[in-house]
Scaffold this motif. Structure first.
Motif, PDB file in Angstrom:
ATOM      1  N   GLY A 353       0.658  -0.687   0.100  1.00  0.00           N
ATOM      2  CA  GLY A 353      -0.394   0.200  -0.123  1.00  0.00           C
ATOM      3  C   GLY A 353       0.867   1.590   0.309  1.00  0.00           C
ATOM      4  N   ALA A 354       2.036   0.995  -0.164  1.00  0.00           N
ATOM      5  CA  ALA A 354       3.240   2.290  -0.058  1.00  0.00           C
ATOM      6  C   ALA A 354       2.724   3.445  -1.921  1.00  0.00           C
ATOM      7  N   THR A 355       2.808   4.674  -1.211  1.00  0.00           N
ATOM      8  CA  THR A 355       2.346   5.718  -2.417  1.00  0.00           C
ATOM      9  C   THR A 355       3.754   5.572  -3.431  1.00  0.00           C
ATOM     10  N   VAL A 356       4.873   5.343  -2.371  1.00  0.00           N
ATOM     11  CA  VAL A 356       6.122   5.791  -3.817  1.00  0.00           C
ATOM     12  C   VAL A 356       7.186   4.250  -2.935  1.00  0.00           C
ATOM     13  N   ALA A 357       7.761   4.544  -4.015  1.00  0.00           N
ATOM     14  CA  ALA A 357       9.235   3.218  -4.027  1.00  0.00           C
ATOM     15  C   ALA A 357      10.559   3.499  -4.345  1.00  0.00           C
ATOM     16  N   VAL A 358      10.665   3.930  -3.394  1.00  0.00           N
ATOM     17  CA  VAL A 358      12.284   4.677  -3.301  1.00  0.00           C
ATOM     18  C   VAL A 358      13.148   3.470  -3.391  1.00  0.00           C
ATOM     19  N   ALA A 359      13.686   3.910  -5.003  1.00  0.00           N
ATOM     20  CA  ALA A 359      15.456   3.175  -5.479  1.00  0.00           C
ATOM     21  C   ALA A 359      16.572   4.093  -5.101  1.00  0.00           C
ATOM     22  N   GLY A 360      17.673   3.099  -4.799  1.00  0.00           N
ATOM     23  CA  GLY A 360      18.724   3.629  -5.100  1.00  0.00           C
ATOM     24  C   GLY A 360      19.546   2.978  -6.026  1.00  0.00           C
ATOM     25  N   GLY A 361      20.664   2.211  -4.709  1.00  0.00           N
ATOM     26  CA  GLY A 361      21.899   1.579  -5.794  1.00  0.00           C
ATOM     27  C   GLY A 361      20.892  -0.406  -6.469  1.00  0.00           C
ATOM     28  N   ALA A 362      20.035  -0.071  -6.215  1.00  0.00           N
ATOM     29  CA  ALA A 362      19.389  -0.681  -7.571  1.00  0.00           C
ATOM     30  C   ALA A 362      19.340  -0.188  -9.005  1.00  0.00           C
ATOM     31  N   ILE A 363      19.357   0.953  -8.989  1.00  0.00           N
ATOM     32  CA  ILE A 363      19.505   1.498 -10.007  1.00  0.00           C
ATOM     33  C   ILE A 363      21.051   2.403 -10.366  1.00  0.00           C
ATOM     34  N   TYR A 364      21.600   2.934  -9.228  1.00  0.00           N
ATOM     35  CA  TYR A 364      22.398   3.784  -9.658  1.00  0.00           C
ATOM     36  C   TYR A 364      24.021   2.785  -9.878  1.00  0.00           C
ATOM     37  N   SER A 365      24.284   1.207  -8.706  1.00  0.00           N
ATOM     38  CA  SER A 365      24.168   0.562  -8.864  1.00  0.00           C
ATOM     39  C   SER A 365      24.966  -0.483 -10.296  1.00  0.00           C
ATOM     40  N   ALA A 366      23.825  -0.616 -10.801  1.00  0.00           N
ATOM     41  CA  ALA A 366      23.482  -1.038 -11.974  1.00  0.00           C
ATOM     42  C   ALA A 366      24.332  -1.234 -13.178  1.00  0.00           C
ATOM     43  N   LYS A 367      24.945  -1.424 -14.085  1.00  0.00           N
ATOM     44  CA  LYS A 367      25.702  -1.233 -14.803  1.00  0.00           C
ATOM     45  C   LYS A 367      25.068  -0.104 -16.407  1.00  0.00           C
ATOM     46  N   ASP A 368      23.710  -0.821 -16.592  1.00  0.00           N
ATOM     47  CA  ASP A 368      23.096  -0.107 -16.758  1.00  0.00           C
ATOM     48  C   ASP A 368      21.489   0.918 -16.123  1.00  0.00           C
ATOM     49  N   PRO A 369      22.163   1.831 -15.883  1.00  0.00           N
ATOM     50  CA  PRO A 369      20.752   2.532 -14.894  1.00  0.00           C
ATOM     51  C   PRO A 369      19.585   2.971 -15.932  1.00  0.00           C
ATOM     52  N   ALA A 370      19.425   3.239 -16.300  1.00  0.00           N
ATOM     53  CA  ALA A 370      18.144   3.181 -17.359  1.00  0.00           C
ATOM     54  C   ALA A 370      17.640   2.105 -17.246  1.00  0.00           C
ATOM     55  N   ALA A 371      17.918   1.296 -17.708  1.00  0.00           N
ATOM     56  CA  ALA A 371      18.112  -0.065 -18.215  1.00  0.00           C
ATOM     57  C   ALA A 371      16.601  -0.353 -16.274  1.00  0.00           C
ATOM     58  N   ALA A 372      17.504  -0.894 -15.487  1.00  0.00           N
ATOM     59  CA  ALA A 372      17.277  -1.097 -13.861  1.00  0.00           C
ATOM     60  C   ALA A 372      15.859   0.057 -13.912  1.00  0.00           C
ATOM     61  N   ALA A 373      15.826   1.161 -13.921  1.00  0.00           N
ATOM     62  CA  ALA A 373      15.189   1.940 -13.422  1.00  0.00           C
ATOM     63  C   ALA A 373      13.869   1.806 -14.664  1.00  0.00           C
ATOM     64  N   LYS A 374      13.218   1.135 -15.367  1.00  0.00           N
ATOM     65  CA  LYS A 374      12.911   0.993 -17.095  1.00  0.00           C
ATOM     66  C   LYS A 374      12.266  -0.463 -16.071  1.00  0.00           C
ATOM     67  N   ASN A 375      13.185  -1.236 -16.235  1.00  0.00           N
ATOM     68  CA  ASN A 375      12.395  -2.550 -15.836  1.00  0.00           C
ATOM     69  C   ASN A 375      11.889  -2.559 -14.119  1.00  0.00           C
ATOM     70  N   LEU A 376      12.425  -2.075 -12.889  1.00  0.00           N
ATOM     71  CA  LEU A 376      11.773  -1.908 -11.814  1.00  0.00           C
ATOM     72  C   LEU A 376      10.487  -0.663 -12.391  1.00  0.00           C
ATOM     73  N   LYS A 377      10.229   0.508 -12.911  1.00  0.00           N
ATOM     74  CA  LYS A 377       8.503   0.879 -13.458  1.00  0.00           C
ATOM     75  C   LYS A 377       8.027  -0.206 -13.982  1.00  0.00           C
ATOM     76  N   SER A 378       8.641  -0.773 -14.922  1.00  0.00           N
ATOM     77  CA  SER A 378       7.926  -1.961 -15.254  1.00  0.00           C
ATOM     78  C   SER A 378       7.023  -3.427 -14.573  1.00  0.00           C
TER      79      SER A 378
END
Ligand SMILES: O=C([C@H](O)CO)[C@H](O)[C@H](O)COP(=O)(O)O
Length: 381
Positions: A353-378
């Motif tokens: 029931g969270a309003t917002v999911a905050v992701a740091g390491g899962a995105i900035y530590s990824a080889k491809d941050p754009a792909a990681a963010a896209k994947n989380l969003k999907s």
């Protein structure tokens, strides 16, 4: 993009306009949420008329539903009057909770989406629109009222009664916030550019603000004026002064420590009111009796709480994000989650029931941050 608490019935959710619009999101058949940016501020308060699928519908927010349903209760059949009256009562009860928890519910309806309010509002709006079959709508209204009543009990811990929390946010996708936890503005701008298309909120992490100063907020906002910019100030003292500085630099949301003195939290909230922006209470370091403190700070007027396990806590053996989710569910107030969210855990964050999911390491530590963010969003349903 923030989605409004306005949840409106639509005649045809199959309309290509609604399906393709960047400004509306299908919640379920027959109901959409509208982005804040699409709704002029005045209309968030008073309601307005909009042409959707060739039909004119009346849109309104939670507070407006209350007012309009008063008009409706003067006319219509007995069944309609009774249904609208129960809805009014339910909306008022919920609105009192909104007022109680947030000093600015009317200006921040996006954060008022909880405990069945939109369902009731939507049902009231349906009855009032007169555009669809009344019997079906009265049924929907009764369901919404029942749901709202169930939600009343959701603030209580799940006890022996076996009553589970009523559904609250699950029809509306959780917002994704990327934590730009890098040490230079240059890196932050790069990361923001890579991820902006896939996230709703750009967070300037505390280390970044410390390294680059408040000008970094200005720079990120200038580069991404269409995104909400979150300044993770983690203010522990002088709440009003620090929040004021961050808002003046262009932040849309600012954090104050939930563990700080009550006056620090209240001070930050006062700055938020002055700027018409949102204050978030970061619950990092509050572990013992966290639910009690979450409820306390919510009453002080923060827009939502961030239930947060910091990087050091995450590094401890046996750490699990589940305790954060459990506390969020139990607290019964709007919350975000931060604490090492990954692709494997983001669905459970949404389910909590969270309003917002905050992701740091899962995105900035990824080889491809754009792909990681896209994947989380999907993975957000
Ligand atoms: O706020 C944070 C932390 O205290 C460092 O400043 C992080 O932004 C937050 O924890 C999210 O990052 P992850 O835990 O790496 O997902």
């Amino acid at each position: 993009m923030f989605w409004s608490a306005v949840s409106v019935p639509v005649i045809s959710s199959h309309s290509p306009l609604l399906r393709s619009s960047k400004n509306s999101r299908l919640i379920r058949d027959g109901e959409i949420a509208l982005s804040h940016s699409w709704i002029p501020p005045s209309s968030r308060i008073r309601g307005f008329r909009s042409r959707i699928s060739g039909r004119i519908l009346r849109l309104r927010d939670c507070t407006d539903a209350q007012n309009r349903s008063t008009e409706r209760s003067r006319t219509g059949t007995r069944a309609e009057r009774t249904a609208v009256k129960s809805a009014q009562t339910a909306v008022r009860a919920r609105q009192r909770t909104v007022d109680h928890h947030s000093a600015r519910p009317r200006r921040t309806p996006g954060f008022a989406i909880w405990k069945g309010v939109p369902a009731v509002c939507s049902a009231v709006a349906s009855v009032r629109s007169g555009a669809v079959d009344r019997r079906a709508e009265i049924g929907a209204l009764s369901q919404a009222v029942a749901r709202s009543r169930l939600a009343d009990r959701s603030a209580e811990p799940i006890g022996k009664s076996g009553i589970r929390r009523a559904p609250r946010f699950e029809e509306i996708a959780v917002k994704l916030q990327v934590a730009l936890d890098v040490a230079t503005l240059e890196d932050a701008l790069t990361l923001a550019r890579q991820t902006a298309d896939h996230v709703d909120i750009l967070e300037l992490g505390t280390p970044l603000i410390k390294a680059e100063g408040l000008d970094a907020i200005k720079a990120i906002k200038a580069a991404h004026p269409d995104k909400l910019v979150f300044a993770d100030m983690k203010t522990a003292d002088a709440g009003e002064l620090e929040a004021d500085l961050a808002f003046a630099a262009g932040a849309d949301l600012v954090t104050v420590m939930g563990a700080a003195d009550d006056d620090t939290v209240r001070g930050a909230v006062a700055a938020g009111r002055k700027h018409g922006k949102d204050v978030v209470a970061d619950m990092i370091t509050v572990v013992a009796d966290r639910v009690t403190r979450i409820r306390e700070v919510s009453k002080m007027g923060v827009s939502f709480v961030e239930i947060h396990a910091g990087l050091d806590e995450q590094a401890k053996p046996g750490y699990t994000i589940q305790t954060l989710l459990d506390d969020g569910k139990q607290a019964g107030v709007p919350f975000s989650i931060a604490g090492g969210i990954k692709a494997e855990s983001i669905a459970s964050v949404q389910d909590s029931g969270a309003t917002v999911a905050v992701a740091g390491g899962a995105i900035y530590s990824a080889k491809d941050p754009a792909a990681a963010a896209k994947n989380l969003k999907s993975l957000i349903r």
